[in-house]
Structure formats: structure tokens, C-alpha cells
Design an enzyme around this catalytic site. Structure first.
Site, PDB file in Angstrom:
ATOM      1  N   GLY A  38      -9.911  29.011  -2.798  1.00 51.47           N
ATOM      2  CA  GLY A  38      -8.219  29.336  -2.320  1.00 51.47           C
ATOM      3  C   GLY A  38      -8.751  28.594  -0.521  1.00 51.47           C
ATOM      4  O   GLY A  38      -9.542  29.181   0.123  1.00 51.47           O
ATOM      5  N   TYR A 157     -17.880  40.109 -17.848  1.00 47.12           N
ATOM      6  CA  TYR A 157     -18.986  40.435 -16.474  1.00 47.12           C
ATOM      7  C   TYR A 157     -20.526  41.260 -16.948  1.00 47.12           C
ATOM      8  O   TYR A 157     -21.314  40.482 -15.738  1.00 47.12           O
ATOM      9  CB  TYR A 157     -17.335  41.724 -15.422  1.00 47.12           C
ATOM     10  CG  TYR A 157     -18.413  41.336 -14.058  1.00 47.12           C
ATOM     11  CD1 TYR A 157     -18.369  40.259 -13.188  1.00 47.12           C
ATOM     12  CD2 TYR A 157     -19.086  42.745 -13.591  1.00 47.12           C
ATOM     13  CE1 TYR A 157     -18.180  40.761 -11.542  1.00 47.12           C
ATOM     14  CE2 TYR A 157     -20.059  43.094 -12.324  1.00 47.12           C
ATOM     15  CZ  TYR A 157     -19.974  41.846 -11.497  1.00 47.12           C
ATOM     16  OH  TYR A 157     -20.013  42.546 -10.722  1.00 47.12           O
TER      17      TYR A 157
HETATM   18  N1  LIG Z   1     -17.592  44.038  -4.829  1.00 48.94           N
HETATM   19  C1  LIG Z   1     -18.124  45.247  -5.218  1.00 48.94           C
HETATM   20  O1  LIG Z   1     -19.176  46.362  -5.542  1.00 48.94           O
HETATM   21  C2  LIG Z   1     -19.467  44.377  -5.706  1.00 48.94           C
HETATM   22  C3  LIG Z   1     -20.642  44.938  -6.235  1.00 48.94           C
HETATM   23  C4  LIG Z   1     -21.516  44.712  -7.669  1.00 48.94           C
HETATM   24  C5  LIG Z   1     -21.728  43.206  -7.176  1.00 48.94           C
HETATM   25  N2  LIG Z   1     -20.508  42.008  -6.160  1.00 48.94           N
HETATM   26  C6  LIG Z   1     -20.682  40.886  -6.777  1.00 48.94           C
HETATM   27  O2  LIG Z   1     -20.922  40.621  -5.182  1.00 48.94           O
HETATM   28  C7  LIG Z   1     -20.189  38.672  -4.956  1.00 48.94           C
HETATM   29  C8  LIG Z   1     -19.289  39.253  -4.544  1.00 48.94           C
HETATM   30  O3  LIG Z   1     -17.912  39.979  -4.389  1.00 48.94           O
HETATM   31  P1  LIG Z   1     -16.349  40.516  -3.895  1.00 48.94           P
HETATM   32  O4  LIG Z   1     -16.586  41.476  -3.860  1.00 48.94           O
HETATM   33  O5  LIG Z   1     -17.027  40.056  -2.250  1.00 48.94           O
HETATM   34  O6  LIG Z   1     -15.650  39.484  -4.508  1.00 48.94           O
HETATM   35  P2  LIG Z   1     -14.252  39.117  -3.542  1.00 48.94           P
HETATM   36  O7  LIG Z   1     -13.954  39.798  -2.801  1.00 48.94           O
HETATM   37  O8  LIG Z   1     -13.850  38.634  -5.248  1.00 48.94           O
HETATM   38  O9  LIG Z   1     -14.176  37.677  -3.440  1.00 48.94           O
HETATM   39  C9  LIG Z   1     -15.091  36.509  -4.539  1.00 48.94           C
HETATM   40  C10 LIG Z   1     -14.828  35.465  -3.941  1.00 48.94           C
HETATM   41  O10 LIG Z   1     -15.240  34.775  -4.882  1.00 48.94           O
HETATM   42  C11 LIG Z   1     -14.368  33.313  -5.161  1.00 48.94           C
HETATM   43  N3  LIG Z   1     -14.336  32.754  -6.434  1.00 48.94           N
HETATM   44  C12 LIG Z   1     -13.916  33.429  -7.305  1.00 48.94           C
HETATM   45  N4  LIG Z   1     -13.447  33.271  -8.315  1.00 48.94           N
HETATM   46  C13 LIG Z   1     -14.369  31.540  -7.795  1.00 48.94           C
HETATM   47  C14 LIG Z   1     -14.430  29.866  -8.888  1.00 48.94           C
HETATM   48  N5  LIG Z   1     -14.103  29.876 -10.096  1.00 48.94           N
HETATM   49  N6  LIG Z   1     -14.914  29.180  -8.043  1.00 48.94           N
HETATM   50  C15 LIG Z   1     -14.777  29.053  -6.649  1.00 48.94           C
HETATM   51  N7  LIG Z   1     -14.879  30.606  -5.712  1.00 48.94           N
HETATM   52  C16 LIG Z   1     -14.497  31.334  -6.435  1.00 48.94           C
HETATM   53  C17 LIG Z   1     -13.173  33.697  -4.470  1.00 48.94           C
HETATM   54  O11 LIG Z   1     -11.880  33.370  -3.660  1.00 48.94           O
HETATM   55  P3  LIG Z   1     -11.058  32.042  -4.889  1.00 48.94           P
HETATM   56  O12 LIG Z   1     -10.676  33.443  -5.515  1.00 48.94           O
HETATM   57  O13 LIG Z   1      -9.957  31.578  -3.582  1.00 48.94           O
HETATM   58  O14 LIG Z   1     -11.893  31.022  -5.365  1.00 48.94           O
HETATM   59  C18 LIG Z   1     -13.905  35.002  -2.635  1.00 48.94           C
HETATM   60  O15 LIG Z   1     -13.899  33.989  -1.855  1.00 48.94           O
HETATM   61  C19 LIG Z   1     -19.875  38.872  -6.857  1.00 48.94           C
HETATM   62  O16 LIG Z   1     -21.115  37.828  -7.041  1.00 48.94           O
HETATM   63  C20 LIG Z   1     -19.572  40.149  -7.243  1.00 48.94           C
HETATM   64  O17 LIG Z   1     -20.161  40.080  -8.956  1.00 48.94           O
HETATM   65  C21 LIG Z   1     -19.657  43.448  -5.476  1.00 48.94           C
END
Ligand SMILES: NC(=O)c1ccc[n+]([C@@H]2O[C@H](COP(=O)([O-])OP(=O)(O)OC[C@H]3O[C@@H](n4cnc5c(N)ncnc54)[C@H](OP(=O)(O)O)[C@@H]3O)[C@@H](O)[C@H]2O)c1
Length: 246
Positions: A38, A157
């Protein structure tokens, strides 16, 4: 690892943990390249970092798209010089609401693996050789407790994150003498768009602020040389675990 002057690439950095990591690294003096699909959100994060006096650049790319990988590694190196740090943070849950394996289309599993596993693999392949030549580099993969616990409906996932964890261990074993290090970090539950997509009814007040988790990950990067390559850490408790192990 000294953060000041680091050439760093953070994937998935237009919101959530990735954006917070970009801000935290730039605040400490790293030269950061932020990547996501994005462009608008990404540019807002980049502009915010620059307003605070940090160096940041945005690259619009899909980590799951083969052809984007060499474009972004080439562009990142042109913008900040050789990469010292890569954070594999971008991730997808696959279709939501999450669904049981019996209702998961094979194509959806493939797409989740492309984004969460194959993309990080390609990106690591593209940067690790250069890091090894300079005998300096750190690759951090952001994982999840779903990589070690089997939660119903989190199948695609979960398996992608379990494989990502193990990929880090194998990279660490193969490049043990190279000066390139690999760490995997479980950030814990955070108040982000991904969490809201997965669990819309969760109590958001119980979730961590991604900015505080980003600060912990920056601390891990700072102490990376003290942590055995291939280790899987939990952001909330990594210091205690490390002290116990030593
Ligand atoms: N939130 C939680 O509670 C949690 C818990 C455990 C682990 N995690 C891990 O922490 C990390 C960050 O998660 P988050 O919660 O911050 O997620 P998020 O808010 O959904 O952000 C995800 C980011 O990844 C980008 N993204 C998604 N698909 C992509 C693609 N194909 N290519 C390039 N960029 C992409 C999105 O931007 P665009 O969509 O614009 O590309 C966004 O910037 C992830 O690895 C997640 O699995 C999160």
C-alpha cells in the site's frame, strides 16, 4: 549490533509492527527502507519518520511476488547501501474469517506460504551472500505463538510460521561461520489490523502496543551478537530467557 548507521530493510512496514519498527530503528539512527504493497500508507509512515529527522525510504512491493524481490533488494541497496539488517515482518493470515483446514482452499494455503515463507526465503537468498562477503548481517523473522501451538482455524498461517521458524534454524546452521546471524521473534499479541481481522471480538485493551514491541525488537537487534544464531525468542521475555541460558 550498533543501530546507528545500519542499513535496514523492514517488510510489511506500512502499519502495525512493521511501521513501528521502522520508526524505532530510524529514531536510533538506522537508515531504513520500508516495504509494503500500500504505497499511500507507506508514504505516510516514511514522511512521519523524516519529519522526526530520521532517514526512511518506501518501496511498494509484494513479498509474495517473485519478480518484486530482486527489484526491492537492488533498490534498497541503492538507497541505503549494503543491507546489514533485514526484518521479515510482512505476513498474511489468508482469508478471514479464519477457517478449518477442511474448508481451506489449496490455493489459499499456497498464497499464505508464498507471502509468509517463500518470500522471506527469496529475500534472504538475495541478501545473505552480500552479508556473508562483508561478514556482517542479521536476519530477523517475525513469527507467532501459532508456530508452536495448534489453534483450530489458524492452519495455513500456523504452518507457514512453523516453517519460517525452522527455515531460520537451518539458515543459521548453514551460515554458522559466515558472520550472518538469524533470529526469530514472537512479538506476542498486539493491537493491529491483523489481530482485528483474526479476532474482531478481542479485548483490545489487553493487547500490546506495537510501538512497545518494536522497542523490544530493536533491543534484541542491539544485543544480537550475544544471542546464539538460530534462536527463537519471545519479545516479552527474551532478556530473562537469555540470562537464564547463560
Ligand atoms: N498482531 C498480532 O497480535 C501478532 C501476533 C503474533 C505475530 N504477529 C506477526 O507480527 C507481524 C506484524 O503483524 P501486524 O499485526 O503488524 O500486521 P498488520 O497490521 O496486518 O500489518 C501487516 C503489514 O504487512 C504488509 N503486507 C501484508 N501482505 C504483504 C505482502 N504480500 N507484501 C508486502 N507487504 C505485505 C501490510 O501492508 P499492505 O497490506 O499494504 O501490503 C502491512 O504493512 C506479522 O508477521 C504477524 O504474523 C502478529
Amino acid at each position: 549490533m550498533e543501530i546507528r548507521g545500519l542499513g535496514a530493510l523492514v517488510t510489511g512496514a506500512s502499519r502495525g509492527l512493521g511501521a513501528a519498527l521502522g520508526r524505532a530503528l530510524a529514531r536510533e539512527g538506522a537508515r531504513v527502507v520500508l516495504m509494503a504493497r500500500g504505497a499511500g500508507d507507506l508514504e505516510r509512515v516514511v514522511a512521519g519518520i523524516r519529519r522526526q529527522g530520521g532517514e526512511a525510504h518506501g518501496l511498494d512491493a509484494d513479498i509474495g511476488a517473485k519478480d518484486d524481490i530482486y527489484r526491492i533488494t537492488g533498490a534498497a541497496a541503492a538507497l541505503v547501501g549494503p543491507l546489514d539488517l533485514v526484518v521479515h515482518n510482512a505476513s498474511t493470515l489468508g482469508p478471514t474469517p479464519l477457517r478449518p483446514l477442511l474448508d481451506t482452499a489449496c490455493e489459499d494455503l499456497v498464497r499464505v506460504l508464498d507471502v509468509n515463507l517463500v518470500g522471506p526465503f527469496r529475500l534472504t537468498k538475495a541478501v545473505a551472500g552480500g552479508m556473508a562477503v562483508r561478514r556482517r548481517g542479521l536476519v530477523v523473522s517475525v513469527t507467532s505463538d501459532a508456530s508452536v501451538s495448534a489453534y483450530a482455524t489458524w492452519g495455513a498461517y500456523s504452518v507457514s510460521k512453523a516453517a519460517l521458524d525452522h527455515l531460520g534454524r537451518v539458515w543459521a546452521a548453514e551460515l554458522a561461520e559466515s558472520g550472518v546471524r538469524f533470529l526469530t521473534v514472537d512479538p506476542g499479541e498486539m493491537d493491529t489490523a491483523m489481530h482485528a481481522d483474526a479476532m474482531p471480538d478481542a479485548d483490545r485493551t489487553a493487547l500490546a502496543d506495537p510501538a512497545s514491541v518494536a522497542d523490544r525488537i530493536v533491543d534484541i537487534v542491539r544485543h544480537a551478537e550475544r544471542i546464539p544464531s538460530g534462536t527463537r525468542l519471545e519479545a516479552a521475555s527474551w532478556r530473562a530467557a537469555l540470562e537464564q541460558a547463560s
